[in-house]
Design a protein around this motif. Structure first.
Motif, short mmCIF file in Angstrom:
data_model
loop_
_atom_site.label_atom_id
_atom_site.label_comp_id
_atom_site.label_asym_id
_atom_site.label_seq_id
_atom_site.Cartn_x
_atom_site.Cartn_y
_atom_site.Cartn_z
N ASP A 20 2.97 17.76 20.54
CA ASP A 20 2.26 18.96 20.11
C ASP A 20 2.39 19.11 18.59
OD1 ASP A 20 1.30 21.50 19.55
OD2 ASP A 20 2.19 22.39 21.35
N ALA A 21 1.41 18.58 17.87
CA ALA A 21 1.45 18.58 16.39
C ALA A 21 1.51 19.99 15.83
CB ALA A 21 0.25 17.82 15.84
N GLY A 22 0.82 20.93 16.44
CA GLY A 22 0.85 22.32 15.96
C GLY A 22 2.22 22.94 16.10
N SER A 23 2.86 22.70 17.23
CA SER A 23 4.21 23.24 17.45
C SER A 23 5.22 22.56 16.53
CB SER A 23 4.63 23.06 18.90
OG SER A 23 3.87 23.90 19.74
N ILE A 24 5.02 21.28 16.25
CA ILE A 24 5.91 20.60 15.31
C ILE A 24 5.77 21.24 13.93
CG2 ILE A 24 6.25 18.45 14.02
CD1 ILE A 24 5.77 16.99 16.68
N ALA A 25 4.54 21.43 13.47
CA ALA A 25 4.32 22.03 12.15
C ALA A 25 4.94 23.42 12.07
CB ALA A 25 2.83 22.08 11.84
N ALA A 26 4.91 24.17 13.16
CA ALA A 26 5.48 25.52 13.18
C ALA A 26 7.00 25.52 13.04
CB ALA A 26 5.07 26.23 14.47
N CYS A 27 7.64 24.39 13.25
CA CYS A 27 9.10 24.28 13.07
C CYS A 27 9.50 24.27 11.60
CB CYS A 27 9.62 22.98 13.72
SG CYS A 27 9.44 22.91 15.50
N PHE A 28 8.53 24.09 10.70
CA PHE A 28 8.80 23.90 9.28
C PHE A 28 8.50 25.15 8.47
CE2 PHE A 28 8.38 19.66 10.92
CZ PHE A 28 9.26 18.90 10.16
N THR A 29 9.16 25.26 7.31
CA THR A 29 8.83 26.32 6.36
C THR A 29 7.42 26.04 5.81
OG1 THR A 29 9.80 25.12 4.48
CG2 THR A 29 11.26 26.64 5.70
N PRO A 30 6.76 27.04 5.26
CA PRO A 30 5.39 26.82 4.75
C PRO A 30 5.30 25.72 3.69
CG PRO A 30 5.82 29.17 4.93
CD PRO A 30 7.13 28.47 5.20
N ASP A 31 6.33 25.55 2.88
CA ASP A 31 6.29 24.55 1.82
C ASP A 31 7.19 23.34 2.10
OD1 ASP A 31 8.63 26.00 1.59
OD2 ASP A 31 8.56 26.16 -0.59
N ALA A 32 7.46 23.09 3.35
CA ALA A 32 8.34 21.99 3.74
C ALA A 32 7.79 20.63 3.33
CB ALA A 32 8.55 22.01 5.25
N ILE A 33 8.70 19.66 3.28
CA ILE A 33 8.33 18.29 2.94
C ILE A 33 8.87 17.36 4.01
CG2 ILE A 33 8.77 16.40 1.31
CD1 ILE A 33 8.80 18.47 -0.91
N VAL A 34 8.02 16.41 4.43
CA VAL A 34 8.42 15.33 5.33
C VAL A 34 8.19 14.01 4.61
CG1 VAL A 34 7.90 14.10 7.48
CG2 VAL A 34 7.94 16.59 7.46
N ILE A 35 9.18 13.12 4.68
CA ILE A 35 9.04 11.77 4.13
C ILE A 35 9.21 10.81 5.30
CG2 ILE A 35 9.96 10.05 2.53
CD1 ILE A 35 11.07 12.48 0.90
N ASP A 36 8.19 9.99 5.53
CA ASP A 36 8.20 9.04 6.64
C ASP A 36 7.43 7.80 6.23
OD1 ASP A 36 8.58 8.02 9.27
OD2 ASP A 36 6.64 8.82 9.90
N GLU A 37 8.04 6.65 6.42
CA GLU A 37 7.42 5.35 6.11
C GLU A 37 6.86 5.31 4.68
OE1 GLU A 37 5.93 3.29 10.01
OE2 GLU A 37 4.84 5.18 9.75
N GLY A 38 7.63 5.88 3.74
CA GLY A 38 7.23 5.84 2.34
C GLY A 38 6.17 6.84 1.93
N ASN A 39 5.73 7.67 2.86
CA ASN A 39 4.72 8.69 2.56
C ASN A 39 5.36 10.06 2.57
OD1 ASN A 39 2.35 6.92 2.53
ND2 ASN A 39 2.81 6.65 4.70
#
Length: 109
Positions: A20-39
């Motif tokens: 559930d991509a929407g529920s995953i995004a809701a776990c984060f602060t509005p200005d959160a950062i994710v780093i995965d596979e160099g992106n």
């Protein structure tokens, strides 16, 4: 073995398990950062799109099996099984939380 994950991290893995991509995004602060596979993905919408793309590209299961503190990071080591090259693989999820949300996540081998 069951881990006693902090609530925001437990919600993240539950939403990932449900694909559930929407529920995953809701776990984060509005200005959160994710780093995965160099992106780098900044903000909830970019994080939602990252997860939506990942869940259409591969089918996988994540099983957290260890947790440790590293400074202000909570590091959760998980085994990923799926239809991607190199499966299974152990990855470290390096979380920084703010209150009841995730502010940063870096996924590394």
């Amino acid at each position: 073995m069951s881990l006693d994950l902090p609530d925001p991290i437990a919600r993240y893995f539950a939403a990932d398990k449900a694909s559930d991509a929407g529920s995953i995004a809701a776990c984060f602060t509005p200005d959160a950062i994710v780093i995965d596979e160099g992106n780098t993905y900044a903000g909830r919408e970019a994080i939602r799109q990252w997860m939506a793309h990942a869940s259409t590209q591969y089918t996988y299961t994540v099983e957290p099996f260890a947790m440790a503190q590293d400074g202000h990071h909570t590091v959760v080591t998980s085994r990923l099984f799926g239809n991607f090259p190199g499966s299974p693989v152990d990855l470290r999820y390096r979380f920084v939380t703010e209150g009841d949300r995730i502010a940063e996540l870096e996924i590394v081998p």
